[in-house]
Design a protein around this motif. Structure first.
Motif, short mmCIF file in Angstrom:
data_model
loop_
_atom_site.label_atom_id
_atom_site.label_comp_id
_atom_site.label_asym_id
_atom_site.label_seq_id
_atom_site.Cartn_x
_atom_site.Cartn_y
_atom_site.Cartn_z
N TYR A 199 0.72 -1.28 0.14
CA TYR A 199 -0.06 0.05 0.23
C TYR A 199 0.88 0.94 -0.11
O TYR A 199 1.95 1.61 0.37
CB TYR A 199 -0.48 0.48 1.30
N ARG A 200 0.86 2.26 -0.84
CA ARG A 200 1.19 3.88 -0.88
C ARG A 200 0.40 4.28 -0.70
O ARG A 200 -1.01 4.94 -1.75
CB ARG A 200 2.12 3.83 -1.70
N ALA A 201 -0.06 5.39 0.38
CA ALA A 201 -0.79 6.30 0.96
C ALA A 201 -1.16 7.61 0.03
O ALA A 201 0.37 7.90 -0.95
CB ALA A 201 -0.20 6.86 2.12
N PRO A 202 -1.88 8.52 -0.01
CA PRO A 202 -1.71 9.70 -1.35
C PRO A 202 -0.42 9.91 -0.07
O PRO A 202 -0.26 10.36 0.64
CB PRO A 202 -3.37 9.84 -1.11
N THR A 203 0.02 11.04 -1.21
CA THR A 203 1.14 12.04 -0.23
C THR A 203 0.13 13.36 -0.01
O THR A 203 0.53 13.92 0.96
CB THR A 203 2.32 12.61 -1.74
N GLY A 204 -0.46 13.37 -0.97
CA GLY A 204 -1.06 15.15 -0.51
C GLY A 204 -0.94 15.88 -0.71
O GLY A 204 -0.98 17.71 -0.84
N VAL A 205 0.41 16.03 -1.33
CA VAL A 205 1.28 16.88 -2.17
C VAL A 205 0.54 17.52 -3.36
O VAL A 205 0.51 16.35 -4.26
CB VAL A 205 2.27 16.78 -2.08
N GLU A 241 7.54 16.92 2.92
CA GLU A 241 6.34 17.52 1.51
C GLU A 241 6.40 18.75 1.42
O GLU A 241 5.86 19.58 0.67
CB GLU A 241 4.82 17.34 2.56
N GLN A 242 6.76 20.02 2.44
CA GLN A 242 6.81 21.32 1.99
C GLN A 242 8.08 21.58 1.46
O GLN A 242 7.44 22.25 0.68
CB GLN A 242 6.93 22.01 3.79
N ILE A 243 9.15 21.03 1.66
CA ILE A 243 10.49 21.23 0.37
C ILE A 243 9.41 20.71 -1.32
O ILE A 243 10.17 21.41 -1.94
CB ILE A 243 11.05 20.29 0.35
N ALA A 244 8.79 19.25 -0.92
CA ALA A 244 8.38 19.39 -2.43
C ALA A 244 7.32 20.64 -2.96
O ALA A 244 7.50 20.85 -4.28
CB ALA A 244 7.84 17.72 -2.63
N VAL A 245 6.49 20.59 -2.30
CA VAL A 245 5.33 21.95 -3.05
C VAL A 245 5.76 23.37 -2.29
O VAL A 245 5.57 23.90 -4.15
CB VAL A 245 4.26 21.27 -1.52
N ARG A 246 7.27 23.44 -2.17
CA ARG A 246 8.12 24.90 -2.20
C ARG A 246 8.49 25.43 -3.69
O ARG A 246 8.60 25.65 -5.06
CB ARG A 246 8.24 25.56 -1.24
N PHE A 276 10.17 23.90 -9.82
CA PHE A 276 11.18 22.47 -10.33
C PHE A 276 10.28 21.82 -10.73
O PHE A 276 9.22 21.81 -10.38
CB PHE A 276 11.51 22.59 -9.16
N GLU A 277 10.25 20.77 -11.44
CA GLU A 277 9.47 19.74 -11.64
C GLU A 277 10.06 18.56 -11.09
O GLU A 277 11.01 17.88 -10.62
CB GLU A 277 10.63 19.38 -13.39
N VAL A 278 9.14 18.68 -10.22
CA VAL A 278 9.36 17.64 -8.68
C VAL A 278 8.60 15.98 -8.69
O VAL A 278 7.70 16.19 -9.39
CB VAL A 278 8.33 18.52 -7.78
N SER A 279 9.26 15.50 -8.27
CA SER A 279 8.90 13.31 -8.29
C SER A 279 9.41 13.48 -6.42
O SER A 279 9.90 14.11 -5.99
CB SER A 279 9.71 13.50 -9.17
N TYR A 280 7.57 13.33 -5.86
CA TYR A 280 7.82 12.64 -4.48
C TYR A 280 6.51 11.44 -4.41
O TYR A 280 5.75 12.12 -4.68
CB TYR A 280 7.19 13.63 -3.68
N ASP A 281 7.40 10.40 -4.08
CA ASP A 281 6.71 9.19 -3.73
C ASP A 281 6.23 8.96 -2.16
O ASP A 281 5.75 7.83 -2.20
CB ASP A 281 7.69 8.31 -4.74
N GLY A 282 5.88 10.33 -1.47
CA GLY A 282 6.04 9.57 -0.03
C GLY A 282 6.80 8.80 0.83
O GLY A 282 8.10 8.61 0.28
N ILE A 283 6.65 8.16 2.17
CA ILE A 283 7.29 7.61 2.88
C ILE A 283 7.77 6.64 2.67
O ILE A 283 7.49 5.38 1.81
CB ILE A 283 6.83 7.85 4.11
#
Length: 354
Positions: A173-179, A226-231, A237-244
């Protein structure tokens, strides 16, 4: 302080010292109204489970924290030790060597691994295999897995083996990142300045700079990442963030697959040194040694030097709350590496023609 207030005042003589306070009553009523409104939004989505699965709850949390950090950066919200009263005396909570952050020696990990190997060698391997097969069968047949799980425990199956067996059946299971990774329109002057720098870098690269934010290990504290990815996305930037809870292998594979220009690692579990060592070794093995890697987390000063010796370009701690400065650092790191790469290519071409 609590003991002083309790025993050197008459505070405890009253059941409610705020009884009759209009200000407290107003704040409580406002809080209740906001809670009811939020509950209404959740119910409209179909309830708590639906709100979680849709990503609504996580997204609301991330956006709320983003607003809080914006207020801290702007000085509207004061946080003692972060953006107000930042100088202080040594903490009385520090341990004998003056450090208040506990770190675990690598030897502890190695000792535990050896104990695990000995544990596995001493148990009945056939009983372990049989118990795991029954667990897998129950999972595939959609039966209650409690009984076979108890049998696994009695057969001395490890939690890792138990979990891996269930992952083979159900997946992971990969939870939604919310980002939400997009530029947010109107911005402060400082963000606008960073956007201009990112745009200039994009013209130089011929593409938007790609930033991979990764959280290796079992650390579940995701607010910072999450906040680094959002900012970063807000700055262009083109950002990739797949969670924890990603493995170093997964992070490096993503960096290679996406051809990223910079990697950011967030670790607050205390295992930053071994995890970042693993990531850096894998980055070099994958031919990504020139890609700058930055790190953030609860990192004691003595470990900062260790991480830089491993090749980490920048290290950030909770006191580095100015995210626009971090974004500017990323631009400079990418620009510097790109200039180095261009110089190397030019030198090679010159030598080739000579």
């Amino acid at each position: 302080m609590q003991q002083i207030v309790a025993y050197e005042s008459d505070l405890l003589d009253y059941g409610d010292i705020f009884d009759g306070s209009k200000e407290i009553e107003n704040k409580v009523e406002a809080l209740k109204a906001e809670a009811r409104a939020e509950l209404g939004r959740v119910l409209a989505l179909g309830g708590a489970i639906a709100a979680i699965e849709s990503g609504y709850m996580k997204k609301a949390l991330v956006e709320s924290n983003a607003e809080r950090l914006r207020a801290i950066e702007a000085g509207e919200t004061k946080v003692v030790g972060v953006n107000a009263f930042t100088s202080s005396e040594p903490s009385p909570l520090a341990v004998e060597d003056g450090q208040s952050i506990m770190t675990v020696s690598d030897a502890v990990e190695y000792e535990q691994i050896e104990k695990l190997k000995a544990w596995r060698a001493s148990r009945d391997a056939k009983a372990v295999t049989a118990a795991l097969k029954k667990l897998e069968a129950a999972a595939r047949e959609n039966r209650n897995i409690m009984e076979p799980s108890i049998a696994c425990a009695k057969a001395q199956v490890t939690t890792g083996e138990w979990g891996e067996t269930l992952r083979l059946v159900f997946g992971e299971y990969r939870a939604p990142t919310g980002v939400t990774l997009l530029m947010r329109g109107e911005a402060s002057q400082s963000i606008a300045d960073v956007r201009q720098a990112v745009e200039a870098l994009a013209r130089k690269l011929g593409t938007r700079p790609k930033f991979l934010v990764g959280k290796p290990g079992l650390d579940g504290h995701s607010n910072g990442a999450e906040q680094i990815a959002v900012r970063a996305a807000d700055c262009g930037f083109e950002v990739s963030y797949d969670g924890i809870r990603l493995t170093p292998e997964q992070i490096v594979a993503a960096a290679l697959d996406q051809c990223v220009h910079v990697v950011g690692l967030s670790i607050l579990s205390g295992s930053h040194v071994p995890l970042m060592r693993d990531v850096m070794n894998r980055m070099r093995a994958a031919g990504l040694g020139r890609v700058p890697v930055v790190a953030g987390g609860i990192i004691p000063p003595e470990d900062v030097l260790v991480l830089k010796q491993l090749g980490i370009a920048k290290v950030y701690t909770p006191k580095d709350f100015d995210m626009n400065r971090i974004m500017t650092d990323l631009v400079r790191l990418i620009d510097a590496r790109e200039s180095e790469r261009a110089a190397t290519i030019s030198c090679a071409m010159t030598q080739g023609t000579g």
